[in-house]
Design a protein around this motif. Sequence first.
Motif, short mmCIF file in Angstrom:
data_model
loop_
_atom_site.label_atom_id
_atom_site.label_comp_id
_atom_site.label_asym_id
_atom_site.label_seq_id
_atom_site.Cartn_x
_atom_site.Cartn_y
_atom_site.Cartn_z
N GLN A 1 0.84 -1.20 0.00
CA GLN A 1 0.00 0.00 0.00
C GLN A 1 0.87 1.24 0.00
OE1 GLN A 1 -3.66 -0.07 2.60
NE2 GLN A 1 -2.49 -1.69 3.57
N GLY B 1 1.46 4.25 -2.91
CA GLY B 1 1.25 5.65 -2.54
C GLY B 1 2.53 6.47 -2.71
N GLU C 1 -6.73 -0.31 -3.49
CA GLU C 1 -7.29 1.03 -3.33
C GLU C 1 -6.28 2.13 -3.66
OE1 GLU C 1 -10.43 2.72 -0.27
OE2 GLU C 1 -8.36 3.10 0.30
N GLN C 2 -5.02 1.89 -3.31
CA GLN C 2 -4.00 2.88 -3.68
C GLN C 2 -3.86 2.94 -5.20
OE1 GLN C 2 -3.79 1.08 -0.93
NE2 GLN C 2 -3.29 2.58 0.65
N ILE D 1 -7.17 4.90 -6.37
CA ILE D 1 -7.25 6.32 -6.02
C ILE D 1 -5.95 7.06 -6.33
CG2 ILE D 1 -7.55 7.96 -4.12
CD1 ILE D 1 -9.49 5.98 -2.85
N ASP D 2 -4.85 6.57 -5.78
CA ASP D 2 -3.61 7.35 -5.90
C ASP D 2 -3.07 7.35 -7.34
OD1 ASP D 2 -4.03 7.37 -3.19
OD2 ASP D 2 -2.29 6.18 -2.66
#
Lengths: 307, 269
Positions: free
Chosen positions: A50, A54, A81-82, A85-86
Motif C-alpha cells: 500500500q 502511494g 485502493e492505492q 485512487i492514488d
Amino acid sequence: MRRTILRGVHELAKRDERVVFIGSDISKRDLAAFAEEFPDRYIMEGVYEQHVVGLAAGLAMSGKIPYINTIATFLTRRCYEQIVIDLCMHNQPVRLIGSGGGTVYAPLGGTHLAIEDMAILRCVPHMTVVACSDAEEMERFLPTTLDYPGPIYIRLAKGGDNVVPHDGSPFVIGKAYLKRAGDDALLVGTGTTTLRCLEAAELLAQQGIEAAVLHAPTLKPFDHEALLAHAAPVRAVVSVEEGVKHGGLGSAVAECIAEANFPAPKRFARMAFPDAFLEHFGSQNEIMARYGLTPEGIAQRTAELLA
Amino acid sequence: MASLDARSKALRRRILDMVRHSRRGHIASGFSLLEIVRVLYDEVLRYDPKNPSWDGRDRFVFSKGHGCMGLYVLLAEKGFFPDAELDKFCEFEALLGGHPEHFVPGVEAATGSLGHGLSIATGMALAARIDKKPHRVFALLGDGECAEGSVWEAAISAGKFGLSHLTAIVDRNRMQCYGSTEDIGPLEPFRSKWESFGWAVREVDGHDVAALREAFAALPLAPDRPSVLIASTVKGKGVPTMENNPDFHHTNKIGDEALDALYAELESQ
C-alpha cells in the motif's frame, strides 16, 4: 522476461532522469547495475505494498516515472485502493510490473496465483493493462511506456517463454496483432496464451479448420477495431487467457462481439479458469492442462463450436 | 486548551455558512483542525494561489480528507478559488464536495479514503530530495486515521529515508466516528509509537495559534528525521454541543433551527 524488463528499466533510466525504480522486497538478481549507477533513483522498500504504491504516486505527482516491481498478487490485490485512487484517479504515470502473472507460482499455492489481476485492473478508469507474449515483445513494448500517460499494469510471464513469431511491426499500446490468418475461427490470446493459440491453430489446420490468431497484449484499452475486423468473417471466436473467466480477456471479447450485433451470430467460447479458487500445486503447465488451456484443449473447443 | 479569537470564530462561521447550503458535512472534524490549517496557510506554507501548481510551492497533503471544510475556507480566503464556491458545497456541479478532489486548486491529492496521504507525501518528499529542491512537504492526518496500517507503513519508510523536510501533523482529538479512539482502536502510547518509527515528535495545543506558530517555526525537529506534530485538539471545538459528540461526526439534513443554535453557541464562547 523479468531480467529483460529490469534491464530495460535500467536503460530507460539512462535515457531519462525521471525514471525511478522501486522494488518491494524482491530478489537482488538483475538489479545491481541500476543500484550502482543510479542510487538516488533506486528504492528498495519493504513488504508494504500500500505504501509503495502511494509513495510512487507522490513521486509521480512530482514529475517522476516510477517503475515498481514485486509479485503480481501483492502488487494488485493488497494495494488495490492505492492503485484506484492514488494512481488511476490522479492518472499518474506509474508502471506496475507484476512478477509471476497467472499461474507461474503454481507450486506456491493459491495465495500466489495472480489470475484475477487483469480483470480487477481492467475495470478501473485510466488504467492500462498489458501482458506481453515473450521477452522479445517485452523489449519492443517497454520503451513505449516511457512517455505513455497514466498508470500501466505489466503482467510478467514465467520467463524463458517460447517466442511468438513477429513480423517486425512496432509495439503500440492498445493495438492487437494478427499472428495467423484463417477464415473459419478466430482465436484470441493475451500474454503467453497467444502461443498456445498458434499451436492450436496448427492442430486445427490438420483437421481442415483454418483458425486466425489475434494477439492482444493490451487488454485495456482493448483493440475493438482489430477484434471486430478479424471476427467479422469467421463463424466462431474463442478467447484464451491464463486468468479468471469474469472480467478479463474473454469478457472484453464478449463485450465487443455482443455490441457489434453481427447479422449472423457468432459461436463463442471463453477459455479461462472457472469461478473458483484453484486448489492445486504442481506446475503452471499442469494447471493450464487441468482447465483445458492447452493447444489440444483449445483446438478441441474450437472444433466443437464449429461442429 | 486555547480559546478562539475573532479570526478562528469567523472561519468557523464560514463553515457553518457552507452547511447552510449543503445541509451536511463533517463540521466537527473541520472545526478540530481549523487552527492547524489557519497557521499553515497564514504563516508556514509557501504557495501561489494564482499558480497552484507552482513548482516551488510547499506540498500540503490533506490526508484527513473528511475535514475538508476547514481546508476550503482557508483556500477560498487565500484566493485559490472564488469565495462563492463555498456556498455551492456538495452541489451537483460544485467545485467542492465532501472530500478533497485533486481538481480543486490548492489540493495536492484526492483524499477521503484514509491512510493514503502520508505515503503520497513521503513520495513527494523523496522526489524533492532526488531533485535537490528546497520545498517542504506536510501531511495532515486524523488520529482515527492512524488506525490504518498504511500510515505506519509510511512511517517506517519516511523514517528510513530520514526525510527531515517532511512533517506530519496529527489532529489528535481522540474521537472518531463511533466514539473515543482509545476505546475503539487504542493509539496510546502515541508519541512513543512515532518516536520508535524514527520520527522526531513535538506535542502542541492544536487550537493555540501562538503555540502552533512556534511549533512550525521549530521545524525540522531533528536534522535527519521526519517530524510529527501531535496537535491536541477538540473535535467540534468552539461549539459545546458539538464538542466530543459522536453525533456530530457527520451531520446530514441539518435544519435551520439546529444550525442557528450552532452559530449562537459559537458566538457565545
